[in-house]
Design a protein around this motif. Structure first.
Motif, PDB file in Angstrom:
ATOM      1  N   LEU A  51      20.983  21.884  44.481  1.00 12.76           N
ATOM      2  CA  LEU A  51      21.489  21.239  45.687  1.00 12.76           C
ATOM      3  C   LEU A  51      22.755  20.447  45.368  1.00 12.76           C
ATOM      4  O   LEU A  51      23.747  20.520  46.106  1.00 12.76           O
ATOM      5  N   ALA A  52      22.744  19.692  44.275  1.00 11.67           N
ATOM      6  CA  ALA A  52      23.931  18.932  43.875  1.00 11.67           C
ATOM      7  C   ALA A  52      25.108  19.868  43.624  1.00 11.67           C
ATOM      8  O   ALA A  52      26.246  19.590  44.033  1.00 11.67           O
ATOM      9  N   GLN A  53      24.843  20.977  42.971  1.00  8.77           N
ATOM     10  CA  GLN A  53      25.906  21.947  42.696  1.00  8.77           C
ATOM     11  C   GLN A  53      26.452  22.545  43.988  1.00  8.77           C
ATOM     12  O   GLN A  53      27.665  22.679  44.166  1.00  8.77           O
ATOM     13  N   ASN A  54      25.549  22.883  44.899  1.00 11.71           N
ATOM     14  CA  ASN A  54      25.973  23.499  46.152  1.00 11.71           C
ATOM     15  C   ASN A  54      26.769  22.525  47.019  1.00 11.71           C
ATOM     16  O   ASN A  54      27.766  22.899  47.648  1.00 11.71           O
ATOM     17  N   LYS A  55      26.329  21.266  47.056  1.00 13.20           N
ATOM     18  CA  LYS A  55      27.055  20.255  47.826  1.00 13.20           C
ATOM     19  C   LYS A  55      28.443  20.028  47.228  1.00 13.20           C
ATOM     20  O   LYS A  55      29.417  19.796  47.954  1.00 13.20           O
ATOM     21  N   THR A  56      28.543  20.112  45.901  1.00 15.72           N
ATOM     22  CA  THR A  56      29.838  19.965  45.239  1.00 15.72           C
ATOM     23  C   THR A  56      30.757  21.121  45.602  1.00 15.72           C
ATOM     24  O   THR A  56      31.930  20.920  45.948  1.00 15.72           O
ATOM     25  N   LEU A  57      30.232  22.341  45.512  1.00 16.76           N
ATOM     26  CA  LEU A  57      31.048  23.518  45.825  1.00 16.76           C
ATOM     27  C   LEU A  57      31.481  23.526  47.291  1.00 16.76           C
ATOM     28  O   LEU A  57      32.548  24.049  47.625  1.00 16.76           O
ATOM     29  N   TYR A  65      28.886  15.975  43.093  1.00 11.22           N
ATOM     30  CA  TYR A  65      27.503  15.499  43.167  1.00 11.22           C
ATOM     31  C   TYR A  65      26.822  15.747  41.828  1.00 11.22           C
ATOM     32  O   TYR A  65      27.222  16.627  41.060  1.00 11.22           O
ATOM     33  N   GLY A  66      25.804  14.947  41.571  1.00  9.29           N
ATOM     34  CA  GLY A  66      25.069  15.100  40.327  1.00  9.29           C
ATOM     35  C   GLY A  66      23.636  14.631  40.474  1.00  9.29           C
ATOM     36  O   GLY A  66      23.216  14.158  41.536  1.00  9.29           O
ATOM     37  N   VAL A  67      22.885  14.765  39.385  1.00 11.97           N
ATOM     38  CA  VAL A  67      21.495  14.307  39.342  1.00 11.97           C
ATOM     39  C   VAL A  67      21.321  13.437  38.104  1.00 11.97           C
ATOM     40  O   VAL A  67      21.640  13.862  36.987  1.00 11.97           O
ATOM     41  N   HIS A  68      20.836  12.230  38.317  1.00 10.15           N
ATOM     42  CA  HIS A  68      20.564  11.276  37.238  1.00 10.15           C
ATOM     43  C   HIS A  68      19.071  11.296  36.916  1.00 10.15           C
ATOM     44  O   HIS A  68      18.231  11.391  37.820  1.00 10.15           O
ATOM     45  N   PHE A  69      18.746  11.207  35.621  1.00 11.99           N
ATOM     46  CA  PHE A  69      17.355  11.316  35.190  1.00 11.99           C
ATOM     47  C   PHE A  69      16.885  10.048  34.485  1.00 11.99           C
ATOM     48  O   PHE A  69      17.604   9.475  33.658  1.00 11.99           O
ATOM     49  N   GLU A  70      15.673   9.623  34.832  1.00 14.50           N
ATOM     50  CA  GLU A  70      14.966   8.573  34.116  1.00 14.50           C
ATOM     51  C   GLU A  70      13.576   9.094  33.792  1.00 14.50           C
ATOM     52  O   GLU A  70      13.201  10.177  34.235  1.00 14.50           O
ATOM     53  N   VAL A 169      12.810  34.549  45.509  1.00 16.37           N
ATOM     54  CA  VAL A 169      14.217  34.159  45.560  1.00 16.37           C
ATOM     55  C   VAL A 169      14.347  32.750  46.129  1.00 16.37           C
ATOM     56  O   VAL A 169      13.625  32.378  47.055  1.00 16.37           O
ATOM     57  N   HIS A 170      15.258  31.971  45.559  1.00 18.39           N
ATOM     58  CA  HIS A 170      15.611  30.667  46.109  1.00 18.39           C
ATOM     59  C   HIS A 170      17.005  30.745  46.732  1.00 18.39           C
ATOM     60  O   HIS A 170      17.914  31.352  46.164  1.00 18.39           O
ATOM     61  N   VAL A 171      17.156  30.114  47.886  1.00 18.66           N
ATOM     62  CA  VAL A 171      18.449  30.040  48.568  1.00 18.66           C
ATOM     63  C   VAL A 171      18.654  28.614  49.056  1.00 18.66           C
ATOM     64  O   VAL A 171      17.777  28.050  49.720  1.00 18.66           O
ATOM     65  N   ILE A 172      19.791  28.040  48.716  1.00 17.60           N
ATOM     66  CA  ILE A 172      20.129  26.707  49.213  1.00 17.60           C
ATOM     67  C   ILE A 172      20.928  26.854  50.505  1.00 17.60           C
ATOM     68  O   ILE A 172      21.916  27.589  50.565  1.00 17.60           O
ATOM     69  N   TYR A 173      20.484  26.151  51.536  1.00 21.56           N
ATOM     70  CA  TYR A 173      21.154  26.170  52.834  1.00 21.56           C
ATOM     71  C   TYR A 173      21.604  24.745  53.141  1.00 21.56           C
ATOM     72  O   TYR A 173      20.782  23.854  53.367  1.00 21.56           O
ATOM     73  N   SER A 174      22.908  24.526  53.112  1.00 20.36           N
ATOM     74  CA  SER A 174      23.467  23.172  53.176  1.00 20.36           C
ATOM     75  C   SER A 174      23.696  22.703  54.607  1.00 20.36           C
ATOM     76  O   SER A 174      24.823  22.390  55.020  1.00 20.36           O
ATOM     77  N   GLN A 175      22.613  22.668  55.354  1.00 12.89           N
ATOM     78  CA  GLN A 175      22.653  22.149  56.717  1.00 12.89           C
ATOM     79  C   GLN A 175      21.321  21.467  57.021  1.00 12.89           C
ATOM     80  O   GLN A 175      20.324  21.668  56.326  1.00 12.89           O
ATOM     81  N   ASP A 176      21.324  20.675  58.088  1.00 12.43           N
ATOM     82  CA  ASP A 176      20.096  20.026  58.537  1.00 12.43           C
ATOM     83  C   ASP A 176      19.168  21.077  59.138  1.00 12.43           C
ATOM     84  O   ASP A 176      19.512  21.728  60.119  1.00 12.43           O
TER      85      ASP A 176
END
Length: 283
Positions: A51-57, A65-70, A169-176
């Motif tokens: 999702l972070a990658q897709n929002k960036t593109l 965008y990125g993902v932080h890990f703890e 298959v996974h598909v990211i759809y960048s909409q509400d």
């Protein structure tokens, strides 16, 4: 004189056998549950990274965008670096059974994967490992390479040599999609469409979508399943199961008129024509 019935020793032996079988069944069930917990968390991390990658593109908000890990959470954020407490952060807490036990990115001390605009590459290649909090041997590792390819493998080995296909298959759809109305399955070679009330298959908080059904098309049953791995007000990662053993019809999947993904009759996938639909990722 012979008497029928069980002796005390025989009864004890039977009880012992049942106890052993019951203990084995419980142990097996716990192993299965533990594996599922780890796998679900790893899938959520993969979905967040994609999702972070897709929002960036998509240059959403003109930002990277990125993902932080703890150890007990991961956070989707905007910008080139993570800022704790920033208004746009989307935090996901792990179940208490789980822990992010390994953050092994390309530089010591780095705890976030940030994607580059235009390319989707990252300078933070490496791996993230999620495991049971009380058993580090039950784990899965997510690999991120510099070109932005994200892979998941149980047991920590790279899955570059694993045969993948389009049955999952996974598909990211960048909409509400929380307010979406109609999911439409178009079986284009048979001029047949199946309309699905999208809202009817959302959970009460509209953070999960799950639909599964057998559909008869031209006299042949097609078995399909669509659910979400990640559903937020700005993006959804759809997981689509279409096993070629039980499906032989060309298919388009549309949401409110937006084409998300396409299948040929033999199961080959192509990206949807919607500008918000990402590349299909075979699992």
């Amino acid at each position: 004189m012979n008497k029928s019935g069980f002796t005390l020793i025989e009864l004890v032996a039977v009880i012992v056998i049942f106890v052993i079988l019951g203990a084995a069944a419980i142990f097996g069930l716990r192993l299965f549950q533990n594996k599922n917990r780890v796998d679900a968390a790893a899938q959520e991390i993969v979905a967040a990274l994609r999702l972070a990658q897709n929002k960036t593109l998509a240059s959403e908000g003109n930002s990277s965008y990125g993902v932080h890990f703890e150890s007990d959470r991961f956070i989707l954020f905007s910008g080139t670096s993570y800022i704790a407490g920033a208004p746009g952060n989307s935090e996901h807490l792990l179940d208490s059974w789980l822990v992010i036990s390994g953050i092994n990115l390309n530089s010591s001390g780095i705890t976030a994967v940030v994607f580059e605009r235009l390319t989707g590459n990252t300078a933070n290649a490496g791996s993230i490992t999620v495991s049971l909090a009380n058993d580090a041997l039950e784990y899965e590792t997510i690999y991120i390479d510099g070109s932005g390819v994200i892979n998941l493998q149980a047991g920590g080995a790279s899955d570059s040599d694993r045969l993948k296909d389009s049955r999952h298959v996974h598909v990211i759809y960048s909409q509400d999609t929380q307010s979406a109305a109609n999911l439409v399955l178009n079986f284009i070679d048979d001029a047949f469409s199946q309309n699905i009330n999208y809202q009817a298959y959302l959970n009460p908080t509209k953070t999960e979508f799950s639909w599964q059904e057998d559909i008869t098309v031209a006299g042949v049953v097609q078995q399909l399943s669509i659910h979400s791995h990640w559903l937020t007000p700005t993006s959804t990662t759809f997981c689509i199961h279409r096993d070629r053993r039980y499906n032989d019809k060309a298919l388009q999947i549309n949401l409110d008129g937006q084409n998300i993904i396409n299948y040929t009759a033999t199961g080959t996938t192509t990206p949807g024509t919607s500008v918000w639909a990402g590349e299909p990722e075979a699992q």
